[in-house]
Design an enzyme around this catalytic site. Structure first.
Site, PDB file in Angstrom:
ATOM      1  N   GLN A 227     -24.468  10.766   4.577  1.00  0.00           N
ATOM      2  CA  GLN A 227     -24.888  11.393   3.319  1.00  0.00           C
ATOM      3  C   GLN A 227     -23.975  12.499   2.786  1.00  0.00           C
ATOM      4  OE1 GLN A 227     -28.583  13.950   1.456  1.00  0.00           O
ATOM      5  NE2 GLN A 227     -29.039  12.773   3.255  1.00  0.00           N
TER       6      GLN A 227
ATOM      7  N   GLU B  65     -28.513  16.488   9.085  1.00  0.00           N
ATOM      8  CA  GLU B  65     -29.193  17.378   8.138  1.00  0.00           C
ATOM      9  C   GLU B  65     -30.039  18.492   8.766  1.00  0.00           C
ATOM     10  OE1 GLU B  65     -29.500  17.455   4.580  1.00  0.00           O
ATOM     11  OE2 GLU B  65     -30.736  19.187   5.021  1.00  0.00           O
TER      12      GLU B  65
ATOM     13  N   ASP C 237     -26.949  18.216   3.991  1.00  0.00           N
ATOM     14  CA  ASP C 237     -26.063  17.099   3.655  1.00  0.00           C
ATOM     15  C   ASP C 237     -25.581  17.184   2.207  1.00  0.00           C
ATOM     16  OD1 ASP C 237     -25.976  15.839   6.088  1.00  0.00           O
ATOM     17  OD2 ASP C 237     -27.674  14.538   5.688  1.00  0.00           O
TER      18      ASP C 237
ATOM     19  N   GLY D  69     -39.115  37.529  -3.847  1.00  0.00           N
ATOM     20  CA  GLY D  69     -38.096  38.201  -4.652  1.00  0.00           C
ATOM     21  C   GLY D  69     -38.708  39.199  -5.609  1.00  0.00           C
ATOM     22  N   GLY D  70     -37.943  39.521  -6.638  1.00  0.00           N
ATOM     23  CA  GLY D  70     -38.359  40.575  -7.567  1.00  0.00           C
ATOM     24  C   GLY D  70     -39.541  40.194  -8.445  1.00  0.00           C
TER      25      GLY D  70
HETATM   26  N1  CAO Z   1     -12.027   1.472  11.309  1.00  0.00           N
HETATM   27  C1  CAO Z   1     -12.119   1.704  12.618  1.00  0.00           C
HETATM   28  N2  CAO Z   1     -12.775   2.753  13.128  1.00  0.00           N
HETATM   29  C2  CAO Z   1     -13.359   3.575  12.252  1.00  0.00           C
HETATM   30  C3  CAO Z   1     -13.289   3.394  10.856  1.00  0.00           C
HETATM   31  C4  CAO Z   1     -12.579   2.267  10.392  1.00  0.00           C
HETATM   32  N3  CAO Z   1     -12.475   2.008   9.105  1.00  0.00           N
HETATM   33  N4  CAO Z   1     -13.984   4.393  10.268  1.00  0.00           N
HETATM   34  C5  CAO Z   1     -14.446   5.173  11.239  1.00  0.00           C
HETATM   35  N5  CAO Z   1     -14.071   4.698  12.447  1.00  0.00           N
HETATM   36  C6  CAO Z   1     -14.366   5.227  13.763  1.00  0.00           C
HETATM   37  C7  CAO Z   1     -13.882   6.641  13.927  1.00  0.00           C
HETATM   38  O1  CAO Z   1     -12.519   6.655  14.234  1.00  0.00           O
HETATM   39  C8  CAO Z   1     -14.755   7.101  15.065  1.00  0.00           C
HETATM   40  O2  CAO Z   1     -14.255   6.576  16.279  1.00  0.00           O
HETATM   41  P1  CAO Z   1     -14.060   7.472  17.629  1.00  0.00           P
HETATM   42  O3  CAO Z   1     -15.381   8.071  17.935  1.00  0.00           O
HETATM   43  O4  CAO Z   1     -13.647   6.456  18.646  1.00  0.00           O
HETATM   44  O5  CAO Z   1     -13.037   8.490  17.369  1.00  0.00           O
HETATM   45  C9  CAO Z   1     -16.061   6.399  14.743  1.00  0.00           C
HETATM   46  O6  CAO Z   1     -15.769   5.301  13.908  1.00  0.00           O
HETATM   47  C10 CAO Z   1     -17.035   7.221  13.870  1.00  0.00           C
HETATM   48  O7  CAO Z   1     -17.286   8.273  14.501  1.00  0.00           O
HETATM   49  P2  CAO Z   1     -18.416   9.359  14.223  1.00  0.00           P
HETATM   50  O8  CAO Z   1     -18.521  10.038  15.550  1.00  0.00           O
HETATM   51  O9  CAO Z   1     -18.106  10.160  13.054  1.00  0.00           O
HETATM   52  O10 CAO Z   1     -19.758   8.516  13.919  1.00  0.00           O
HETATM   53  P3  CAO Z   1     -21.204   8.697  14.592  1.00  0.00           P
HETATM   54  O11 CAO Z   1     -22.052   7.692  13.923  1.00  0.00           O
HETATM   55  O12 CAO Z   1     -21.131   8.661  16.055  1.00  0.00           O
HETATM   56  O13 CAO Z   1     -21.633  10.175  14.158  1.00  0.00           O
HETATM   57  C11 CAO Z   1     -22.190  11.920  12.570  1.00  0.00           C
HETATM   58  C12 CAO Z   1     -22.167  10.412  12.876  1.00  0.00           C
HETATM   59  C13 CAO Z   1     -22.648  12.079  11.146  1.00  0.00           C
HETATM   60  C14 CAO Z   1     -23.120  12.633  13.526  1.00  0.00           C
HETATM   61  C15 CAO Z   1     -20.754  12.484  12.729  1.00  0.00           C
HETATM   62  O14 CAO Z   1     -19.879  11.714  11.968  1.00  0.00           O
HETATM   63  C16 CAO Z   1     -20.637  13.945  12.324  1.00  0.00           C
HETATM   64  O15 CAO Z   1     -21.060  14.851  13.030  1.00  0.00           O
HETATM   65  N6  CAO Z   1     -20.008  14.197  11.172  1.00  0.00           N
HETATM   66  C17 CAO Z   1     -19.732  15.538  10.694  1.00  0.00           C
HETATM   67  C18 CAO Z   1     -20.965  16.201  10.176  1.00  0.00           C
HETATM   68  C19 CAO Z   1     -21.636  15.416   9.087  1.00  0.00           C
HETATM   69  O16 CAO Z   1     -21.036  15.019   8.113  1.00  0.00           O
HETATM   70  N7  CAO Z   1     -22.910  15.237   9.246  1.00  0.00           N
HETATM   71  C20 CAO Z   1     -23.710  14.691   8.179  1.00  0.00           C
HETATM   72  C21 CAO Z   1     -24.327  13.472   8.598  1.00  0.00           C
HETATM   73  S1  CAO Z   1     -25.434  12.940   7.376  1.00  0.00           S
HETATM   74  O17 CAO Z   1     -24.617  13.156   6.068  1.00  0.00           O
END
Ligand code: CAO
Length: 415
Positions: A17, A139, A168, A247-248
């Site tokens: 998101q 979030e 988010d 607030g105010g």
């Molecule tokens: N081709 C191949 N690999 C891909 C790719 C593509 N096109 N796009 C993404 N990937 C891979 C990444 O390289 C990563 O791989 P590794 O873990 O091996 O390095 C993996 O896909 C995605 O990793 P992720 O850890 O970001 O995904 P997740 O689902 O495990 O975690 C989240 C999701 C949201 C918790 C995490 O991305 C995060 O903390 N993001 C930052 C904070 C954030 O934006 N949070 C908001 C979430 S809701 O909006």
């Protein structure tokens, strides 16, 4: 008519998101947003919270309008080559992977800057530098760590998260602003830069008034605008204020006619100082206009509970819309508690393009929230979200790939 961000290209490496809300805004302002998704699966939200089997979820469609989608496995050598070309082709890369994911893929800031020194690299992370910098965050974690949960809810209940996605979507907004500032600075320097919007920081920014109150509490040991005053004691940190404005201008949510059966038959009522005499007249308490116990805002702070209880006796005799109509005649600030059902059918929101009906080739018609920011010279036209990989061939062709090369990438499952 032209669009504000026409000509800007965004490499959209976002998912879920926070990142997608940012790039959707940039797309609505006219940027060419190319969403890079994992080959075969795409953004996980395509399949989450599905209401129709096999069809892109509303979660996905409502966060990815006006974008193009390209499928590339960026962990393969050929996929990295595609990504390199995209980095050279675009102005901004936006990502919200878990910390370190882009580096692990081989695309550190240094590498990206080497490939395209003008590129702005914008990231959402859960936390900024510090003990939690490596944490994955969703979030509600951000709401809790950013001060929203500890200050939301009622005094006698647990901390509470809010339905507004301030962690988010709130962070996505912050990131979009950072990107625009970096693009403006690039006009002078010719250089891109890193933009970081940590979710904890964005939530705290939105909770700024609560840090204000923390310091007022530490100095004076009381917050007279909070419902704990004057009957209860204050602790050492800002308490939850229920529905008080804190607030105010004191305010509260009050019952309206029908509250027994309608969970949203309520109105938010603000006793703004400027219209206090009007409030008294409307509720039939003219004596309060001159009575020393009620005549000044400071005096009223001692009696907010009985004051709102008396106003509620009046609001309970009216529907929330009848009350709105009467109160607006006197410029008394108030607002009906609108249900999502009411908002979905609100004609003014439809007319302004804030609630939009979109047609999708697989899903059919659905409602979405359009661009809430209105530019007079850059109108937003909401277009449906892309199907997974819908624009892979088109974008690869733009990047200089020939048909045979595209076929070969497909045969090797890179795209
Ligand atoms: N081709 C191949 N690999 C891909 C790719 C593509 N096109 N796009 C993404 N990937 C891979 C990444 O390289 C990563 O791989 P590794 O873990 O091996 O390095 C993996 O896909 C995605 O990793 P992720 O850890 O970001 O995904 P997740 O689902 O495990 O975690 C989240 C999701 C949201 C918790 C995490 O991305 C995060 O903390 N993001 C930052 C904070 C954030 O934006 N949070 C908001 C979430 S809701 O909006």
């Amino acid at each position: 008519m032209s669009k504000a961000l026409e000509g800007y290209r965004i490499l959209d490496f976002t998912h879920v998101q926070s990142g997608p809300t940012c790039t959707q805004l940039l797309a609505w302002f006219g940027a060419d947003v190319i969403k890079v998704e994992k080959a075969g699966e795409g953004d996980a939200t395509r399949a989450q919270l599905r209401d129709i089997p096999g069809v892109d979820s509303l979660y996905f469609t409502m966060l990815n309008h006006n974008k193009r989608s390209i499928c590339v496995d960026t962990k393969t050598a050929q996929g990295k080559e595609v990504l390199e070309r995209l980095i050279r082709h675009c102005d901004v890369l936006v990502e919200n992977f878990a910390p370190g994911a882009l580096d692990r893929m081989g695309f550190s800031w240094e590498r990206i800057h080497e490939l395209n020194p003008r590129m702005v690299v914008a990231s959402v992370k859960g936390f900024g530098p510090g003990p939690y910098a490596d944490c994955k965050v969703y979030e509600n974690v951000a709401q809790c760590a950013g001060g929203a949960a500890s200050t939301t809810g009622f005094d006698d209940g647990p901390p509470m998260v809010t339905g507004a996605q301030i962690g988010d979507s709130g962070t996505g907004l912050h990131l979009a602003l950072g990107i625009l500032a970096a693009l403006l600075q690039r006009q002078n320097t010719g250089r891109g830069q890193k933009v970081l919007a940590p979710m904890q920081d964005a939530v705290l920014n939105l909770c700024r008034v609560k840090l204000r109150d923390q310091q007022r509490l530490e100095r004076n040991h009381v917050l007279k605008e909070y419902p704990q005053y004057p009957d209860s004691r204050f602790g050492s940190s800002v308490p939850r204020a229920g529905n008080a404005s804190g607030g105010g201008q004191p305010g509260s949510i009050l019952k309206c006619k029908g509250w027994e059966t309608d969970p949203n038959a309520y109105i938010y009522f603000i006793t703004q100082a400027a219209v206090w005499p009007a409030v008294c007249r409307v509720i039939g308490e003219e004596g309060w206009i001159t009575d020393g116990a009620y005549a000044t805002p400071e005096a009223r702070l001692l009696h907010l509970k009985p004051i709102f209880a008396r106003i509620e006796q009046w609001t309970m005799t009216k529907t929330k819309f009848e009350a709105m109509e009467i109160l607006n005649e006197y410029d008394i600030p108030c607002g009906p508690i609108l249900s999502m059902q009411e908002i979905a059918h609100e004609p003014a929101l439809r007319a302004s393009g804030t609630v939009v009906e979109v047609d999708h080739p697989v899903r059919g018609k659905y409602l979405t929230v359009g661009n809430p920011i209105k530019l007079s010279d850059s109108p937003t036209e909401v277009r449906r979200s892309p199907l997974l990989g819908e624009h892979t061939d088109e974008v690869l062709t733009q990047l200089g790939y020939g048909p045979e090369q595209i076929d070969a990438l497909r045969a090797q499952r890179v795209i």
